[in-house]
Design a protein around this motif. Structure first.
Motif, PDB file in Angstrom:
ATOM      1  N   LEU A 170       0.122  11.487  -5.139  1.00 40.58           N
ATOM      2  CA  LEU A 170       0.649  11.943  -4.449  1.00 40.58           C
ATOM      3  C   LEU A 170       2.337  11.386  -4.831  1.00 40.58           C
ATOM      4  O   LEU A 170       3.070  10.408  -4.975  1.00 40.58           O
ATOM      5  CB  LEU A 170       0.423  11.829  -3.631  1.00 40.58           C
ATOM      6  CG  LEU A 170      -0.837  11.352  -2.346  1.00 40.58           C
ATOM      7  CD1 LEU A 170      -1.603  11.149  -1.312  1.00 40.58           C
ATOM      8  CD2 LEU A 170      -0.990  13.522  -2.835  1.00 40.58           C
ATOM      9  N   PRO A 171       3.313  12.209  -4.263  1.00 39.84           N
ATOM     10  CA  PRO A 171       5.066  12.422  -4.060  1.00 39.84           C
ATOM     11  C   PRO A 171       5.449  10.717  -3.484  1.00 39.84           C
ATOM     12  O   PRO A 171       4.564  10.839  -2.725  1.00 39.84           O
ATOM     13  CB  PRO A 171       5.315  13.164  -4.122  1.00 39.84           C
ATOM     14  CG  PRO A 171       4.630  14.675  -4.335  1.00 39.84           C
ATOM     15  CD  PRO A 171       3.231  13.753  -3.759  1.00 39.84           C
ATOM     16  N   LEU A 190       1.209  10.411   5.374  1.00 43.10           N
ATOM     17  CA  LEU A 190      -0.060  10.446   5.365  1.00 43.10           C
ATOM     18  C   LEU A 190      -0.594   9.354   6.226  1.00 43.10           C
ATOM     19  O   LEU A 190      -0.791   8.867   7.617  1.00 43.10           O
ATOM     20  CB  LEU A 190      -0.635  10.479   4.312  1.00 43.10           C
ATOM     21  CG  LEU A 190      -0.839  12.430   3.851  1.00 43.10           C
ATOM     22  CD1 LEU A 190      -1.473  12.453   1.948  1.00 43.10           C
ATOM     23  CD2 LEU A 190      -1.017  12.649   4.782  1.00 43.10           C
ATOM     24  N   ALA A 191       0.714   7.871   5.397  1.00 45.03           N
ATOM     25  CA  ALA A 191       0.382   7.047   5.988  1.00 45.03           C
ATOM     26  C   ALA A 191       1.559   6.627   7.522  1.00 45.03           C
ATOM     27  O   ALA A 191       0.511   5.873   8.433  1.00 45.03           O
ATOM     28  CB  ALA A 191       1.250   5.763   5.241  1.00 45.03           C
ATOM     29  N   GLY A 192       2.056   6.699   7.594  1.00 41.98           N
ATOM     30  CA  GLY A 192       2.649   7.247   9.433  1.00 41.98           C
ATOM     31  C   GLY A 192       1.785   7.971  10.137  1.00 41.98           C
ATOM     32  O   GLY A 192       1.384   7.464  10.847  1.00 41.98           O
ATOM     33  N   VAL A 199      -5.127   3.938   0.939  1.00 40.25           N
ATOM     34  CA  VAL A 199      -4.605   4.723  -0.506  1.00 40.25           C
ATOM     35  C   VAL A 199      -5.167   5.527  -0.682  1.00 40.25           C
ATOM     36  O   VAL A 199      -6.578   6.048  -0.632  1.00 40.25           O
ATOM     37  CB  VAL A 199      -5.604   3.350  -0.982  1.00 40.25           C
ATOM     38  CG1 VAL A 199      -6.685   3.309  -2.700  1.00 40.25           C
ATOM     39  CG2 VAL A 199      -5.273   1.699  -0.510  1.00 40.25           C
ATOM     40  N   PRO A 200      -4.740   6.216  -1.675  1.00 35.61           N
ATOM     41  CA  PRO A 200      -4.902   7.925  -2.165  1.00 35.61           C
ATOM     42  C   PRO A 200      -6.624   8.190  -2.529  1.00 35.61           C
ATOM     43  O   PRO A 200      -6.041   7.120  -3.489  1.00 35.61           O
ATOM     44  CB  PRO A 200      -3.751   8.508  -2.487  1.00 35.61           C
ATOM     45  CG  PRO A 200      -2.528   8.124  -1.727  1.00 35.61           C
ATOM     46  CD  PRO A 200      -3.333   6.449  -1.848  1.00 35.61           C
ATOM     47  N   ALA A 201      -7.243   8.435  -2.472  1.00 39.42           N
ATOM     48  CA  ALA A 201      -8.320   8.430  -3.422  1.00 39.42           C
ATOM     49  C   ALA A 201      -8.766   9.500  -3.706  1.00 39.42           C
ATOM     50  O   ALA A 201      -8.458   9.867  -3.257  1.00 39.42           O
ATOM     51  CB  ALA A 201      -9.232   7.104  -3.231  1.00 39.42           C
ATOM     52  N   ARG A 202     -10.286   9.390  -4.585  1.00 38.82           N
ATOM     53  CA  ARG A 202     -11.212  10.448  -4.404  1.00 38.82           C
ATOM     54  C   ARG A 202     -12.430   9.776  -4.546  1.00 38.82           C
ATOM     55  O   ARG A 202     -12.953   8.735  -5.171  1.00 38.82           O
ATOM     56  CB  ARG A 202     -11.289  10.917  -6.385  1.00 38.82           C
ATOM     57  CG  ARG A 202     -10.018  12.121  -6.744  1.00 38.82           C
ATOM     58  CD  ARG A 202     -10.001  13.158  -7.727  1.00 38.82           C
ATOM     59  NE  ARG A 202     -10.073  11.993  -8.990  1.00 38.82           N
ATOM     60  CZ  ARG A 202     -10.884  12.247  -9.277  1.00 38.82           C
ATOM     61  NH1 ARG A 202     -12.201  12.878  -9.041  1.00 38.82           N
ATOM     62  NH2 ARG A 202     -10.718  10.914 -10.905  1.00 38.82           N
ATOM     63  N   PHE A 203     -13.637  10.401  -3.781  1.00 36.12           N
ATOM     64  CA  PHE A 203     -14.997   9.541  -4.043  1.00 36.12           C
ATOM     65  C   PHE A 203     -15.798  10.703  -2.558  1.00 36.12           C
ATOM     66  O   PHE A 203     -14.839  11.854  -2.553  1.00 36.12           O
ATOM     67  CB  PHE A 203     -14.817   8.860  -2.814  1.00 36.12           C
ATOM     68  CG  PHE A 203     -14.167   8.379  -1.293  1.00 36.12           C
ATOM     69  CD1 PHE A 203     -14.812   8.721  -0.381  1.00 36.12           C
ATOM     70  CD2 PHE A 203     -12.740   7.916  -0.944  1.00 36.12           C
ATOM     71  CE1 PHE A 203     -13.673   9.519   1.134  1.00 36.12           C
ATOM     72  CE2 PHE A 203     -12.188   8.075   0.326  1.00 36.12           C
ATOM     73  CZ  PHE A 203     -13.158   8.632   1.274  1.00 36.12           C
ATOM     74  N   ASP A 204     -17.154  10.405  -3.129  1.00 36.39           N
ATOM     75  CA  ASP A 204     -17.794  11.120  -2.682  1.00 36.39           C
ATOM     76  C   ASP A 204     -19.058  10.492  -1.491  1.00 36.39           C
ATOM     77  O   ASP A 204     -18.885   9.596  -1.042  1.00 36.39           O
ATOM     78  CB  ASP A 204     -18.752  11.016  -3.603  1.00 36.39           C
ATOM     79  CG  ASP A 204     -19.267  12.083  -4.789  1.00 36.39           C
ATOM     80  OD1 ASP A 204     -17.971  13.111  -5.434  1.00 36.39           O
ATOM     81  OD2 ASP A 204     -19.100  11.511  -5.790  1.00 36.39           O
ATOM     82  N   LEU A 240      -4.945  19.876   4.699  1.00 36.03           N
ATOM     83  CA  LEU A 240      -3.460  19.332   5.934  1.00 36.03           C
ATOM     84  C   LEU A 240      -2.580  18.747   5.143  1.00 36.03           C
ATOM     85  O   LEU A 240      -1.234  19.313   5.100  1.00 36.03           O
ATOM     86  CB  LEU A 240      -3.972  17.556   5.928  1.00 36.03           C
ATOM     87  CG  LEU A 240      -3.016  16.972   6.944  1.00 36.03           C
ATOM     88  CD1 LEU A 240      -2.566  17.522   7.949  1.00 36.03           C
ATOM     89  CD2 LEU A 240      -4.198  15.495   7.070  1.00 36.03           C
ATOM     90  N   LEU A 241      -2.224  18.721   3.319  1.00 30.90           N
ATOM     91  CA  LEU A 241      -1.016  18.495   2.284  1.00 30.90           C
ATOM     92  C   LEU A 241      -0.865  20.175   2.527  1.00 30.90           C
ATOM     93  O   LEU A 241       0.653  19.491   2.398  1.00 30.90           O
ATOM     94  CB  LEU A 241      -1.631  17.683   1.471  1.00 30.90           C
ATOM     95  CG  LEU A 241      -2.336  16.562   1.105  1.00 30.90           C
ATOM     96  CD1 LEU A 241      -2.613  16.087  -0.034  1.00 30.90           C
ATOM     97  CD2 LEU A 241      -1.065  15.747   1.328  1.00 30.90           C
TER      98      LEU A 241
END
Length: 644
Positions: free
Chosen positions: A482-483, A490-492, A502-507, A571-572
């Motif tokens: 992410l930029p 997003l953190a704020g 922590v941006p991630a990908r999961f199931d 959301l993004l």
């Protein structure tokens, strides 16, 4: 220089003899040598047993029917121990009965080598004065069958001996006039209970009152030639002997020849024989239900000799007997000599061999043992390589889906074993359920080290959820980072103090975010607490602090944002398009995170009341933003991003 011999007295010196306060000595020996007054019964029955053995040695061809009978008279507050043994002559009364520390039995055993003689120190008779105000001994020796003698003493310091009519047959009666505080012993039910334990291995029958059945009538499988099923005989003995827990299975203790390998003192071997059993009693982790009775030449020596069993064997009970063990003077404990250490190693081997035998020959019993003692066996497997080999694929492991074997965990996890380092709850627990993968409870006794070793043995991965390394395996990196400005927004919008986004990908993709506590930071916070020094032993505290030194403790949880989730993608897209509802949607996700995290012991500092109110506010804001004539709920997940 002195060679160690005492110096010769000078003319001005006088060699004196140490004075002994006989009354004080008798009081110490009789009252303080033994831990319980019940030992007096053991010692007197033991003396009766040795009297029979002596008579058989001195008159092997005589007409002798060994018998010991113990009677109680509650009205008179007396207990009497009668035997048909060798009896005593008057000189023997003075030489042995009334002389502290002189044991005829010990001398006879040394002369004859007969190991059935029990006595060793010449102190046992004194135990009578720990429970009795007065002791009377009426005896007739087989050497002088026409003469009778009566010994009588109050307190043991002074005594008198007088002639009395001879008994109908040789033998002795010891009568105790009990002290008031020990009057409960004048109860034949109490005597049956006590003597049934003390005398169970004596070869000479011991009767209480007028009972025809002796208290030691149980068949001893390692002494007698048992007809039929040997295993059934073991189980009968174990069932008759146990007091607390029923036996699930029983296996023998066999002598070990000297010169064996492994174990301290095992080179001396051991003559011990007996029986061990697995108890049908619940144990967990550090609980200790070890129960071992040790008999020396057939008489109970130590009722609680649990230290002879390995510490991991909290589910084992048993009985062993030996002629080589060295008792203390009180005969209630054992000297920690080479025979003691050899027996300890032999018992460890007997347990391992017995468990292997059970697993191989009695699978139904083995399954019961695993179900009852799985928690203890996890720890036991880590203490002995042979047990780990036996248990690796069989022992149950507590998981989020109930108890499963490590093999089942690995199969369900696609070749990896998943372990949660914490107790779960909140989004962490939701993730595990959504993944439909069983998660081992790493906070339970021995689970994590057992699974780590299992993974090494089977060549599979262990994913430790809640650790940074484990989380990296579960929460994959995004396809594109992410930029920086989006991550900051997003953190704020989503993270609370102490949480790292922590941006991630999961199931599964339907789960937009997961808050995972940092277990190392939790541990660091606990041990750095002002009260930690008082609660935790110093050695353990040092080890824990060394383990947590690698973390500064500032990040107490990681908020994994699932970029594969349609909700997060919308959301993004809304944020990038400058949609006014993006902040409201982010606030809704943040409120949901706080509510779910509140169900766990996680470190989130979000205000639960504010989060609940925030959901209402977000819903109101989103519905108010819907133009008249449009549906109140978007038709598709991407509808929010598509609005102008």
């Amino acid at each position: 220089m002195s060679d160690g011999a005492p110096p010769e007295p000078t003319p001005a010196e006088e060699l004196r003899t140490t004075e002994v306060d006989l009354g004080g000595l008798v009081n110490v020996l009789a009252t303080h040598l033994y831990s319980t007054p019940l030992v007096a019964l053991r010692e007197l029955v033991q003396n009766a047993h040795d009297s029979h053995t002596r008579r058989l040695l001195e008159d092997p061809d005589g007409d002798h029917r060994p018998l010991i009978r113990v009677r109680a008279d509650a009205a008179r507050r007396t207990v009497a121990i009668e035997d048909t043994g060798a009896g005593l002559t008057e000189p023997e009364i003075h030489s042995y009965l009334a002389t502290v520390g002189t044991g005829y039995t010990r001398m006879l055993r040394e002369l004859t080598g007969n190991q059935e003689l029990i006595g060793a120190f010449g102190l046992g008779f004194l135990s009578a004065f720990s429970v009795a105000d007065e002791v009377t001994v009426t005896t007739t020796s087989h050497r002088e069958p026409g003469l009778g003698h009566r010994y009588r003493s109050r307190g043991g310091e002074q005594y008198r001996v007088e002639p009395v009519p001879a008994r109908p047959s040789p033998g002795t009666v010891v009568e105790l006039a009990l002290k008031a505080e020990h009057g409960h012993l004048a109860d034949e039910d109490v005597l049956r209970d006590v003597l049934g334990r003390y005398c169970v291995l004596l070869p000479i029958p011991v009767h209480v009152g007028d009972d025809e059945q002796p208290v030691n009538s149980v068949e001893v499988p390692w002494r007698q030639s048992v007809e039929g099923d040997q295993y059934a005989a073991r189980m009968r003995f174990a069932t008759a002997f146990v007091r607390r827990f029923e036996p699930l299975t029983a296996f023998p203790v066999l002598p070990v020849e000297g010169g064996g390998a492994g174990g301290e003192g095992v080179g001396s071997g051991t003559d011990a024989v007996g029986l061990l059993w697995v108890q049908d009693g619940g144990t967990y982790g550090s609980s200790d239900n070890r129960d071992l009775a040790v008999y020396l030449r057939g008489m109970l020596l130590a009722e609680d000799a649990r230290d002879l069993l390995p510490r991991w064997a909290g589910f084992i009970g048993g009985v062993v007997e030996s002629n080589r063990l060295t008792p203390t003077a009180s005969r209630e404990d054992l000297q920690r000599d080479e025979h003691y250490h050899a027996l300890r190693q032999a018992l460890t081997d007997a347990i391992v061999d017995g468990l292997y035998e059970t697993a191989r020959l009695r699978p139904a019993v083995w399954r019961r043992i695993l179900a009852r003692h799985g928690n203890d066996l996890l720890g036991a497997a880590l203490c002995d390589d042979r047990l780990f080999t036996l248990l690796a694929d069989d022992v149950p492991v507590p998981t989020s889906q109930g108890d499963l074997t490590a093999g089942a965990l690995r199969a369900a996890g696609g070749g990896a074993v998943h372990v949660a380092l914490g107790s779960g709850g909140g989004f962490e627990e939701m993730l595990y359920r959504a993944m439909r993968v069983p998660i081992a409870r790493g906070d339970r006794y021995a689970v994590l080290p057992f699974l780590r070793r299992y993974a090494q043995l089977r060549g599979c991965r262990v994913v430790e959820l809640g650790s940074e390394r484990g989380d990296r395996e579960l929460f994959r990196d995004p396809e594109r980072p992410l930029p920086e400005h989006e991550s900051a927004w997003l953190a704020g919008a989503l993270a609370d103090p102490g949480e790292q986004l922590v941006p991630a990908r999961f199931d599964p993709p339907g789960l937009p975010l997961v808050l995972v506590p940092d277990r190392e930071a939790e541990l660091k916070a606990r041990i750095e607490d002002d009260q930690a020094d008082a609660r935790i032993p110093s050695a353990a505290l040092r080890l824990a602090r060394a383990f947590t030194a690698r973390t500064d403790g500032e990040v107490r949880a990681r908020l994994y944002l699932n970029l594969a989730s349609p909700a997060v993608q919308d959301l993004l897209a809304a944020y990038r398009g400058g949609h006014t509802g993006s902040a409201t949607a982010a606030g809704l996700l943040r409120s949901i995170k706080v509510i779910m995290a509140a169900a766990s012991a996680g470190p989130s500092e979000g205000d639960l009341t504010a989060a609940l109110a925030g959901i209402g506010t977000a819903v109101s804001a989103l519905t108010a933003a819907v133009p008249a004539g449009l549906p109140e709920v978007p038709d598709s997940p991407g509808a929010l991003a598509e609005e102008p």
